[in-house]
Motif scaffolding. Sequence first.
Motif, PDB file in Angstrom:
ATOM      1  N   ALA A   1       0.834  -1.203   0.000  1.00  0.00           N
ATOM      2  CA  ALA A   1       0.000   0.000   0.000  1.00  0.00           C
ATOM      3  C   ALA A   1       0.866   1.249   0.000  1.00  0.00           C
ATOM      4  N   LYS A   2       2.007   1.174   0.617  1.00  0.00           N
ATOM      5  CA  LYS A   2       2.891   2.339   0.656  1.00  0.00           C
ATOM      6  C   LYS A   2       3.759   2.448  -0.583  1.00  0.00           C
ATOM      7  N   GLY A   3       3.558   1.525  -1.517  1.00  0.00           N
ATOM      8  CA  GLY A   3       4.286   1.617  -2.771  1.00  0.00           C
ATOM      9  C   GLY A   3       5.668   0.984  -2.715  1.00  0.00           C
ATOM     10  N   HIS A   4       5.848   0.077  -1.787  1.00  0.00           N
ATOM     11  CA  HIS A   4       7.140  -0.607  -1.759  1.00  0.00           C
ATOM     12  C   HIS A   4       7.036  -1.916  -2.511  1.00  0.00           C
ATOM     13  N   LEU A   5       8.119  -2.237  -3.172  1.00  0.00           N
ATOM     14  CA  LEU A   5       8.133  -3.429  -3.995  1.00  0.00           C
ATOM     15  C   LEU A   5       9.379  -4.199  -3.615  1.00  0.00           C
ATOM     16  N   LYS A   6       9.175  -5.443  -3.289  1.00  0.00           N
ATOM     17  CA  LYS A   6      10.358  -6.240  -2.957  1.00  0.00           C
ATOM     18  C   LYS A   6      11.082  -6.558  -4.259  1.00  0.00           C
ATOM     19  N   TYR A   7      12.239  -5.990  -4.368  1.00  0.00           N
ATOM     20  CA  TYR A   7      13.004  -6.225  -5.577  1.00  0.00           C
ATOM     21  C   TYR A   7      13.781  -7.504  -5.462  1.00  0.00           C
ATOM     22  N   VAL A   8      13.647  -8.338  -6.431  1.00  0.00           N
ATOM     23  CA  VAL A   8      14.312  -9.628  -6.346  1.00  0.00           C
ATOM     24  C   VAL A   8      15.230  -9.799  -7.549  1.00  0.00           C
ATOM     25  N   GLN A   9      16.509  -9.854  -7.268  1.00  0.00           N
ATOM     26  CA  GLN A   9      17.478 -10.100  -8.323  1.00  0.00           C
ATOM     27  C   GLN A   9      17.361 -11.570  -8.730  1.00  0.00           C
ATOM     28  N   PRO A  10      17.012 -11.811 -10.003  1.00  0.00           N
ATOM     29  CA  PRO A  10      16.854 -13.217 -10.404  1.00  0.00           C
ATOM     30  C   PRO A  10      18.172 -13.972 -10.266  1.00  0.00           C
ATOM     31  N   VAL A  11      18.072 -15.197  -9.785  1.00  0.00           N
ATOM     32  CA  VAL A  11      19.271 -16.038  -9.664  1.00  0.00           C
ATOM     33  C   VAL A  11      19.089 -17.311 -10.479  1.00  0.00           C
ATOM     34  N   SER A  12      20.180 -17.866 -10.885  1.00  0.00           N
ATOM     35  CA  SER A  12      20.126 -19.102 -11.667  1.00  0.00           C
ATOM     36  C   SER A  12      19.583 -20.246 -10.815  1.00  0.00           C
ATOM     37  N   LEU A  13      18.934 -21.179 -11.476  1.00  0.00           N
ATOM     38  CA  LEU A  13      18.373 -22.333 -10.757  1.00  0.00           C
ATOM     39  C   LEU A  13      19.460 -23.073  -9.980  1.00  0.00           C
ATOM     40  N   THR A  14      20.679 -23.009 -10.497  1.00  0.00           N
ATOM     41  CA  THR A  14      21.759 -23.721  -9.814  1.00  0.00           C
ATOM     42  C   THR A  14      22.157 -23.053  -8.504  1.00  0.00           C
ATOM     43  N   ASP A  15      21.643 -21.846  -8.284  1.00  0.00           N
ATOM     44  CA  ASP A  15      21.940 -21.161  -7.030  1.00  0.00           C
ATOM     45  C   ASP A  15      20.791 -21.243  -6.029  1.00  0.00           C
ATOM     46  N   CYS A  16      19.797 -22.058  -6.367  1.00  0.00           N
ATOM     47  CA  CYS A  16      18.649 -22.171  -5.456  1.00  0.00           C
ATOM     48  C   CYS A  16      18.809 -23.348  -4.528  1.00  0.00           C
ATOM     49  N   LYS A  17      18.100 -23.242  -3.415  1.00  0.00           N
ATOM     50  CA  LYS A  17      18.120 -24.354  -2.475  1.00  0.00           C
ATOM     51  C   LYS A  17      16.751 -25.016  -2.442  1.00  0.00           C
TER      52      LYS A  17
END
Lengths: 223, 223
Positions: free
Chosen positions: A135-151
């Motif tokens: 509502a306050k206009g904040h957006l969680k910015y998410v830097q995309p990461v490669s699938l190989t960096d996911c858990k």
Amino acid sequence: MASATVEDYLKHIYLLEQADMDNPVAMGRLATTVGVAPGTATAMIKTLANAHLVDYEPRGGVRLTSTGQQMALHVVRRHRLVELLLVEVLSLDWSLVHHEAEQLEHAISDIVLEKIDALLGYPTVDPHGDPIPTAKGHLKYVQPVSLTDCKPGQQGRIARVSDQDTQFLQFAERHRLTPGMGITIDAYDKYGDAVTVSPKHCDSVTLGTNAASKIFVALSKKS
Amino acid sequence: MASATVEDYLKHIYLLEQADMDNPVAMGRLATTVGVAPGTATAMIKTLANAHLVDYEPRGGVRLTSTGQQMALHVVRRHRLVELLLVEVLSLDWSLVHHEAEQLEHAISDIVLEKIDALLGYPTVDPHGDPIPTAKGHLKYVQPVSLTDCKPGQQGRIARVSDQDTQFLQFAERHRLTPGMGITIDAYDKYGDAVTVSPKHCDSVTLGTNAASKIFVALSKKS
DNA sequence: ATTTTTATTTTGTCTATCCAAAATTCCGGT
DNA sequence: ACCGGAATTTTGGATAGACAAAATAAAAAT
């Protein structure tokens, strides 16, 4: 109160800025996405600039001021919450949702908007996986990461499939690994060289790290 | 597709016709309810007449053609279904719904409208007790009947309280037996000379047939 | 360095909708 | 039959938003 037309311009400028790494938006591009003749866009941009909603250099493109961005985010929030409402509560076919929300986003008051937000349980992403501004206009910015960096256990949405190979793209398409799709990482076997993921509502797929490295995911906040 | 402005004129003409026994609607009245200057209304009515949506005799008032009425009913349907959605699903305070629906009624597509209708279980009245036209624009006209002519189990809304006595009106008010209120007939004891009814969301009341005969109810279709 | 192409801005118009104020018509009271 | 006031219609003008086509500036190609 901004007119529906003004809201549309702001929203599209915002989306175009996002899609093009915060570069100023070219007039032609803006005009076609808003769906008006180029001269019309120029005229409107001048009035938006007068209202300090955009910064505008003739022939240099437009970019939102912080006030303009705030307003754009508010429209985007309405759009995405409405989309989600239509899908989740009214079980509208998701292919239709975008178009419908296009109209409704201009008719929702703040009061109704917050009720929708509450009803949906304060969601953070819309049906396409796009983030919903607060509502306050904040957006969680998410830097995309490669699938190989996911858990394993992490969730997110596919942000990019970085390969031009048709075969590979078709493979990705077939398994619903397309940009925007929400997915869950099921397993990551380092030694077995494999990542298993489940696209939302679809069968899971196991990829070699080679393929997985080409798929980028915007992770949702800690799940 | 009619503009929101045109839809508003049609809707208001419809409502004014209803409220005044189908007499043609006077310009001044129309102008003030739509919220524009008298000349503006005259101009608009001329274009509506050209489009065969209203019949118009200069200085004789306006009245909807059947096409116009059809469109007006469609707007009214959207308005009332949206009101109900806001109250029932989004738990919006009912004093706010009318105002909110005023905006939304112009932004709802048929597809979404039917989804709302289904979600609400194909209701026949809105939160004020006003009837909801069907998709085909039919409105169940219900001749209000006295409470003494109702049978247990029937539902409806209070249409009229035909007594001028302040005491009685205050009594009715206190028990929520006010026009527009939805009620259920719980019991009718002919020999005991009593009718028991439950106003929606309120405690039930038992009335003697003498009092009951003064309260008129528009029954919903068979429940 | 010109010429050509492309993008952008100007200019002249158009439609929908609105208002204010002047002109008209009608209706009731004399 | 006439007059005054209320309702209505006309008239003149404003604003938001849009288009088409001419003019201009910038970028690309020669």
